[in-house]
Design a protein around this motif. Sequence first.
Motif, PDB file in Angstrom:
ATOM      1  N   LEU A  60       0.788  -1.409  -0.007  1.00 54.72           N
ATOM      2  CA  LEU A  60       0.144  -0.033  -0.031  1.00 54.72           C
ATOM      3  C   LEU A  60       1.121   1.303   0.099  1.00 54.72           C
ATOM      4  CD1 LEU A  60      -3.371  -0.339   2.569  1.00 54.72           C
ATOM      5  CD2 LEU A  60      -3.193  -0.121  -0.074  1.00 54.72           C
ATOM      6  N   ALA A  61       1.794   1.117   0.808  1.00 53.79           N
ATOM      7  CA  ALA A  61       2.743   2.422   0.886  1.00 53.79           C
ATOM      8  C   ALA A  61       3.467   2.776  -0.373  1.00 53.79           C
ATOM      9  CB  ALA A  61       3.794   2.391   2.048  1.00 53.79           C
ATOM     10  N   ALA A  62       3.769   1.538  -1.109  1.00 53.77           N
ATOM     11  CA  ALA A  62       4.465   1.795  -2.421  1.00 53.77           C
ATOM     12  C   ALA A  62       3.443   1.848  -3.539  1.00 53.77           C
ATOM     13  CB  ALA A  62       5.543   0.552  -2.779  1.00 53.77           C
ATOM     14  N   GLY A  63       2.226   1.716  -3.328  1.00 49.87           N
ATOM     15  CA  GLY A  63       1.300   1.969  -4.409  1.00 49.87           C
ATOM     16  C   GLY A  63       1.388   0.764  -5.481  1.00 49.87           C
ATOM     17  N   ARG A  64       1.784  -0.380  -4.990  1.00 52.66           N
ATOM     18  CA  ARG A  64       1.749  -1.560  -6.133  1.00 52.66           C
ATOM     19  C   ARG A  64       0.902  -2.797  -5.500  1.00 52.66           C
ATOM     20  NH1 ARG A  64       7.522  -2.171  -3.012  1.00 52.66           N
ATOM     21  NH2 ARG A  64       6.878  -3.475  -1.425  1.00 52.66           N
ATOM     22  N   PRO A  65       0.561  -3.543  -6.445  1.00 48.58           N
ATOM     23  CA  PRO A  65      -0.137  -4.757  -6.225  1.00 48.58           C
ATOM     24  C   PRO A  65       0.842  -5.717  -5.722  1.00 48.58           C
ATOM     25  CG  PRO A  65      -0.724  -4.129  -8.380  1.00 48.58           C
ATOM     26  CD  PRO A  65       0.346  -3.314  -7.786  1.00 48.58           C
ATOM     27  N   GLY A 116     -20.162  10.451 -17.883  1.00 47.59           N
ATOM     28  CA  GLY A 116     -19.732  11.652 -17.541  1.00 47.59           C
ATOM     29  C   GLY A 116     -18.819  11.798 -16.094  1.00 47.59           C
ATOM     30  N   GLY A 117     -18.869  10.362 -15.660  1.00 47.69           N
ATOM     31  CA  GLY A 117     -18.047  10.380 -14.482  1.00 47.69           C
ATOM     32  C   GLY A 117     -16.606  10.446 -14.685  1.00 47.69           C
ATOM     33  N   ALA A 118     -15.651  10.591 -13.792  1.00 46.09           N
ATOM     34  CA  ALA A 118     -14.341  10.545 -13.809  1.00 46.09           C
ATOM     35  C   ALA A 118     -13.781   9.062 -13.436  1.00 46.09           C
ATOM     36  CB  ALA A 118     -13.753  11.644 -13.235  1.00 46.09           C
ATOM     37  N   ILE A 119     -13.058   8.565 -14.401  1.00 46.90           N
ATOM     38  CA  ILE A 119     -12.425   7.171 -14.310  1.00 46.90           C
ATOM     39  C   ILE A 119     -11.417   7.417 -13.312  1.00 46.90           C
ATOM     40  CG2 ILE A 119     -11.046   5.646 -15.415  1.00 46.90           C
ATOM     41  CD1 ILE A 119     -12.845   5.628 -17.763  1.00 46.90           C
ATOM     42  N   ASP A 120     -10.602   8.654 -13.358  1.00 51.41           N
ATOM     43  CA  ASP A 120      -9.343   8.747 -12.515  1.00 51.41           C
ATOM     44  C   ASP A 120      -9.832   8.954 -11.066  1.00 51.41           C
ATOM     45  OD1 ASP A 120      -7.632   8.843 -14.598  1.00 51.41           O
ATOM     46  OD2 ASP A 120      -7.328  10.790 -14.866  1.00 51.41           O
ATOM     47  N   ALA A 121     -10.832   9.508 -10.664  1.00 51.87           N
ATOM     48  CA  ALA A 121     -11.488   9.745  -9.206  1.00 51.87           C
ATOM     49  C   ALA A 121     -12.013   8.271  -8.598  1.00 51.87           C
ATOM     50  CB  ALA A 121     -12.742  10.576  -9.290  1.00 51.87           C
ATOM     51  N   ALA A 122     -12.541   7.552  -9.792  1.00 53.30           N
ATOM     52  CA  ALA A 122     -12.829   6.287  -9.035  1.00 53.30           C
ATOM     53  C   ALA A 122     -11.523   5.338  -9.008  1.00 53.30           C
ATOM     54  CB  ALA A 122     -13.858   5.617 -10.211  1.00 53.30           C
ATOM     55  N   SER A 123     -10.665   5.419 -10.065  1.00 51.73           N
ATOM     56  CA  SER A 123      -9.216   4.647  -9.949  1.00 51.73           C
ATOM     57  C   SER A 123      -8.792   5.032  -8.555  1.00 51.73           C
ATOM     58  CB  SER A 123      -8.600   5.028 -11.057  1.00 51.73           C
ATOM     59  OG  SER A 123      -7.486   4.153 -11.106  1.00 51.73           O
ATOM     60  N   ASP A 124      -8.577   6.184  -7.890  1.00 54.08           N
ATOM     61  CA  ASP A 124      -7.886   6.797  -6.884  1.00 54.08           C
ATOM     62  C   ASP A 124      -8.704   6.017  -5.650  1.00 54.08           C
ATOM     63  OD1 ASP A 124      -6.251   8.017  -8.401  1.00 54.08           O
ATOM     64  OD2 ASP A 124      -7.348  10.084  -7.883  1.00 54.08           O
ATOM     65  N   ALA A 125      -9.908   6.108  -5.783  1.00 53.48           N
ATOM     66  CA  ALA A 125     -10.974   5.641  -4.554  1.00 53.48           C
ATOM     67  C   ALA A 125     -10.758   4.007  -4.537  1.00 53.48           C
ATOM     68  CB  ALA A 125     -12.307   5.775  -4.683  1.00 53.48           C
ATOM     69  N   ARG A 160     -17.464  -9.267   0.370  1.00 52.02           N
ATOM     70  CA  ARG A 160     -16.424  -8.462   1.019  1.00 52.02           C
ATOM     71  C   ARG A 160     -15.989  -7.412   0.530  1.00 52.02           C
ATOM     72  NH1 ARG A 160     -12.712 -11.481   3.034  1.00 52.02           N
ATOM     73  NH2 ARG A 160     -13.190 -13.288   2.295  1.00 52.02           N
ATOM     74  N   ILE A 161     -15.293  -7.717  -0.700  1.00 53.87           N
ATOM     75  CA  ILE A 161     -14.560  -6.738  -1.550  1.00 53.87           C
ATOM     76  C   ILE A 161     -15.436  -5.766  -2.089  1.00 53.87           C
ATOM     77  CG2 ILE A 161     -12.928  -6.329  -3.509  1.00 53.87           C
ATOM     78  CD1 ILE A 161     -11.880  -7.863  -1.098  1.00 53.87           C
ATOM     79  N   ARG A 162     -16.892  -6.025  -2.459  1.00 57.20           N
ATOM     80  CA  ARG A 162     -17.828  -5.113  -3.034  1.00 57.20           C
ATOM     81  C   ARG A 162     -18.229  -4.253  -2.023  1.00 57.20           C
ATOM     82  NH1 ARG A 162     -20.875  -8.948  -4.370  1.00 57.20           N
ATOM     83  NH2 ARG A 162     -20.607  -8.755  -6.613  1.00 57.20           N
ATOM     84  N   GLY A 163     -18.129  -4.582  -0.512  1.00 55.34           N
ATOM     85  CA  GLY A 163     -18.694  -3.857   0.482  1.00 55.34           C
ATOM     86  C   GLY A 163     -17.498  -2.643   0.562  1.00 55.34           C
ATOM     87  N   LYS A 164     -16.311  -2.955   0.520  1.00 50.83           N
ATOM     88  CA  LYS A 164     -15.086  -1.956   0.628  1.00 50.83           C
ATOM     89  C   LYS A 164     -15.256  -1.017  -0.277  1.00 50.83           C
ATOM     90  CE  LYS A 164     -12.267  -5.827   2.828  1.00 50.83           C
ATOM     91  NZ  LYS A 164     -12.298  -5.506   4.251  1.00 50.83           N
ATOM     92  N   LEU A 165     -15.351  -1.395  -1.646  1.00 54.13           N
ATOM     93  CA  LEU A 165     -15.251  -0.445  -2.867  1.00 54.13           C
ATOM     94  C   LEU A 165     -16.640   0.190  -2.725  1.00 54.13           C
ATOM     95  CD1 LEU A 165     -14.299  -3.049  -5.680  1.00 54.13           C
ATOM     96  CD2 LEU A 165     -12.739  -1.252  -4.650  1.00 54.13           C
ATOM     97  N   ALA A 186      -7.707   2.259  -5.355  1.00 51.09           N
ATOM     98  CA  ALA A 186      -6.458   2.394  -4.763  1.00 51.09           C
ATOM     99  C   ALA A 186      -6.248   2.541  -3.321  1.00 51.09           C
ATOM    100  CB  ALA A 186      -5.539   3.199  -5.374  1.00 51.09           C
ATOM    101  N   GLY A 187      -7.269   3.318  -2.909  1.00 50.78           N
ATOM    102  CA  GLY A 187      -7.199   3.879  -1.476  1.00 50.78           C
ATOM    103  C   GLY A 187      -7.944   2.559  -0.799  1.00 50.78           C
ATOM    104  N   ALA A 188      -8.802   1.919  -1.254  1.00 55.84           N
ATOM    105  CA  ALA A 188      -9.514   0.789  -0.739  1.00 55.84           C
ATOM    106  C   ALA A 188      -8.807  -0.509  -0.397  1.00 55.84           C
ATOM    107  CB  ALA A 188     -10.811   0.278  -1.439  1.00 55.84           C
ATOM    108  N   GLY A 189      -7.384  -0.522  -1.061  1.00 55.64           N
ATOM    109  CA  GLY A 189      -6.560  -1.550  -1.138  1.00 55.64           C
ATOM    110  C   GLY A 189      -6.256  -2.248  -2.318  1.00 55.64           C
ATOM    111  N   PHE A 190      -6.505  -1.582  -3.499  1.00 56.69           N
ATOM    112  CA  PHE A 190      -6.187  -2.111  -4.843  1.00 56.69           C
ATOM    113  C   PHE A 190      -5.580  -1.403  -5.729  1.00 56.69           C
ATOM    114  CE2 PHE A 190     -10.007  -3.762  -2.720  1.00 56.69           C
ATOM    115  CZ  PHE A 190      -9.720  -5.167  -2.494  1.00 56.69           C
ATOM    116  N   PRO A 191      -4.335  -1.161  -5.595  1.00 62.41           N
ATOM    117  CA  PRO A 191      -3.549  -0.239  -6.567  1.00 62.41           C
ATOM    118  C   PRO A 191      -3.623  -0.570  -7.967  1.00 62.41           C
ATOM    119  CG  PRO A 191      -2.244  -1.144  -4.670  1.00 62.41           C
ATOM    120  CD  PRO A 191      -3.511  -1.928  -4.509  1.00 62.41           C
TER     121      PRO A 191
END
Length: 337
Positions: free
Chosen positions: A201-206, A284-293, A232-237, A295-300
């Motif tokens: 997580l700290a390195a931002g890598r899978p 119209g949604g931002a893929i980058d914003a969803a992608s950042d979220a 469980r993963i769906r709930g975290k996302l 990654a923050g949930a534990g999936f870089p």
Amino acid sequence: MLRIGLTGGIAAGKSVVARRLAERGAVLVDADVLARAAVEPGSEGLDAVVAAFGPEILGADGGLDRPALGRLVFADATARERLNAIVHPRVRAAAAALIEGSPEDAVVVEDIPLLVETGQAARFHLVVVVDAPDALRIERMVDHRGMERGDAARRIAAQVSRGDRLRAADAVLVNDRGVDELLAATEGLWRTRIVPFRDNLAAGRPADERPAVGGAARPTAGLAGTSRLADRIRGKLDAALPLGCSVAPDDAPDGAPDGAPDQTRTGLPADVVRAALRVVVPPGGAIDAASDAVAGAGFPRDERTSGHGRTPPTAPHRAADPAIDVTVTVGPALGAV
């Protein structure tokens, strides 16, 4: 920061695990300690408890008579909910202050007895459940805490069922033998899962390596939880994503979860370690914003797999947790242009 929710039923051995994780360097946020502070003499919390339940729940020293309050709330679900409504917001505010002051690369362990009951599982990268059979927990309360058997049984009945708690688990530490075995399992969890998860997580890598199907190659049984991985993963996302995004199973050929049908010591199906999900970004949604979220949930973001050049474009992600093989693809709905 790796966020861990640690829970377990009364007398399951959760405090033993919490102390060992703190000894290994985790920042421990103990809900019981914070709950006691929330109703200490002179606090607004204690004033609210007295207003709700009357001065008879006070001891001779003016502090809270915990046994008297316990007998009241464990026998009455409405009273228990009233007490929780007073204490829980104060505990969460104190916990948030502790976490905010922790280093960015910390392992933060929140010790929460009622984690499942209060619906908090989805906000953690990892939910660790310390588990023991109900009958054994009753024996421990009678033998080591001097409780009456009927009172011990009522305490257990007042909490969520063992099965519900296990279904929320990302990792299970079984405590049906002895303290030495529980500590050994905790060490295994720290060494083989928590530390590499934090570092990834700290390195931002899978995670570099994929676990074997069914978990046969993992050194400690139960490390990957027991069942319902995709749920469980769906709930975290869902808890992390921007409004308007949704989560669905991915249609990739290897997206079906795998797991052997035999039983673990918990009595639930053997570990499921593989799942594939898709985060659908609305028009119209931002893929980058969803992608950042995600990654923050534990999936870089998986930089080794490019989603560019596809129609429509997608952002591929993989789990930082080395015990599971989860892919998350972020993009528009399938068929969208």
